[in-house]
Design a protein around this motif. Sequence first.
Motif, PDB file in Angstrom:
ATOM      1  N   SER A 137       0.914  -1.109   0.033  1.00  0.00           N
ATOM      2  CA  SER A 137       0.084  -0.252  -0.157  1.00  0.00           C
ATOM      3  C   SER A 137       0.909   1.114  -0.081  1.00  0.00           C
ATOM      4  O   SER A 137       1.916   1.217   0.422  1.00  0.00           O
ATOM      5  CB  SER A 137      -0.764   0.153   1.279  1.00  0.00           C
ATOM      6  N   PRO A 138       0.210   2.559  -0.441  1.00  0.00           N
ATOM      7  CA  PRO A 138       1.081   3.677  -0.231  1.00  0.00           C
ATOM      8  C   PRO A 138       1.566   3.982   1.008  1.00  0.00           C
ATOM      9  O   PRO A 138       2.567   4.521   1.492  1.00  0.00           O
ATOM     10  CB  PRO A 138       0.089   4.792  -0.825  1.00  0.00           C
ATOM     11  N   GLN A 139       0.818   3.537   1.870  1.00  0.00           N
ATOM     12  CA  GLN A 139       1.214   3.855   3.537  1.00  0.00           C
ATOM     13  C   GLN A 139       2.457   2.970   3.908  1.00  0.00           C
ATOM     14  O   GLN A 139       3.251   3.659   4.654  1.00  0.00           O
ATOM     15  CB  GLN A 139      -0.048   3.713   4.434  1.00  0.00           C
ATOM     16  N   LEU A 140       2.564   1.927   3.318  1.00  0.00           N
ATOM     17  CA  LEU A 140       3.697   1.131   3.810  1.00  0.00           C
ATOM     18  C   LEU A 140       4.853   1.486   3.044  1.00  0.00           C
ATOM     19  O   LEU A 140       6.052   1.634   3.727  1.00  0.00           O
ATOM     20  CB  LEU A 140       3.440  -0.384   3.211  1.00  0.00           C
ATOM     21  N   ILE A 141       4.663   2.049   1.902  1.00  0.00           N
ATOM     22  CA  ILE A 141       5.788   2.676   1.303  1.00  0.00           C
ATOM     23  C   ILE A 141       6.289   4.028   2.089  1.00  0.00           C
ATOM     24  O   ILE A 141       7.363   4.271   2.215  1.00  0.00           O
ATOM     25  CB  ILE A 141       5.590   2.990  -0.301  1.00  0.00           C
ATOM     26  N   ALA A 147       7.721  16.001   0.047  1.00  0.00           N
ATOM     27  CA  ALA A 147       7.012  16.201  -1.165  1.00  0.00           C
ATOM     28  C   ALA A 147       6.798  14.828  -1.787  1.00  0.00           C
ATOM     29  O   ALA A 147       5.943  14.467  -2.444  1.00  0.00           O
ATOM     30  CB  ALA A 147       7.920  17.116  -1.887  1.00  0.00           C
ATOM     31  N   VAL A 148       7.764  13.965  -1.789  1.00  0.00           N
ATOM     32  CA  VAL A 148       7.810  12.876  -2.649  1.00  0.00           C
ATOM     33  C   VAL A 148       6.973  11.941  -1.721  1.00  0.00           C
ATOM     34  O   VAL A 148       6.082  11.198  -2.446  1.00  0.00           O
ATOM     35  CB  VAL A 148       9.279  12.130  -2.555  1.00  0.00           C
ATOM     36  N   GLY A 149       6.627  11.709  -0.503  1.00  0.00           N
ATOM     37  CA  GLY A 149       5.773  11.003   0.415  1.00  0.00           C
ATOM     38  C   GLY A 149       4.430  11.539  -0.200  1.00  0.00           C
ATOM     39  O   GLY A 149       3.666  10.652  -0.149  1.00  0.00           O
TER      40      GLY A 149
END
Length: 328
Positions: A111-115, A148-150
């Motif tokens: 998931s995006p949150q894990l990344i 910003a990337v996050g």
Amino acid sequence: MINFFKTLNPLNILWLAILLFALRAGYLFNAPGKIDLGFARLFSRLLIPASGQFALSPQTDILIAAALVLIQAFLLNHLVNHFNLLGKPSFLPALMYVTVSSLFTPFLVLSPQLICNFFVIWMLFKLFSFYKNKDAISAAYDLGMIVAVGSLVYLPFIYFFLAIWIALIIFKPFHWREWVAGIMGYVTVFFFLAVYYYLNNSLGQFYNIWLPLATKFPDRIDINYYNYLVLIPVAMILVLCFFKLQQNFFRSYVQVRKSFQLLFIIFLMAGLSFYIKAAFQLTHFLLCAVPAAVFFSYYFLYARRRWFYELLFGLLLISIVYFQFNTF
């Protein structure tokens, strides 16, 4: 089990991998036919068709997520020991991160949150270094770019920008250049993104990235409380941790005290930023896993009654496994 992880033993890596698999086995063998990876918004922000949302099989998705969690656990363990947050080296942060990141079945998939948890750990390395650095301008600029990337990966991550300024308040005297450097780092990434939109004749869509920030904080949230009974031992451990922190607060080094203050603020910040998503998503709270794992580690390292903390941790593990088989 807790006592075994209180020391840096190479065998801990093997036991950690076994526990990681055990806490995911229930979902791994009973996974749904399709799992939405949640990267559609990232693809849309990058003007990429989201046709690969279901490209991975559920089992592959879960195994990749497990591998990422294991890497993050090692990174977090190194972070805590490097800055001596617990007062003594141990493998507890890795153990607690693997446990906390397995609380709910939505946490077990890619998931995006894990990344974004990679970005959280990376940020903490730089934020904790503020204490000894005379000049934090370059670090603040780098942190702005990381946020910003996050936030491109997962928009609610934008609130982690506040952690930069809060860390500057906690660790350093006021220096306006350091505060501006964070903004410049953030703007740099989105300046190049705006250029990318312009080159693709989509500059008019650029403002759509920020529309979710205007979402109203929800008046009520519809949840099935039965599925969240696993949070009872989590709440107990957190309360016990804060009592233990209060007892040892003024016995700790100044840097450690300030670091735990920052972790607590990040924990609250990560939890309260969920409202940006239009629909309530449990996966969002995976962002709380990093600070929560450090708090858990502190309690279990300094808890005195072995039978109690081993029983409490065992109850937490049993709850995680039980609800995996009963909430599909």
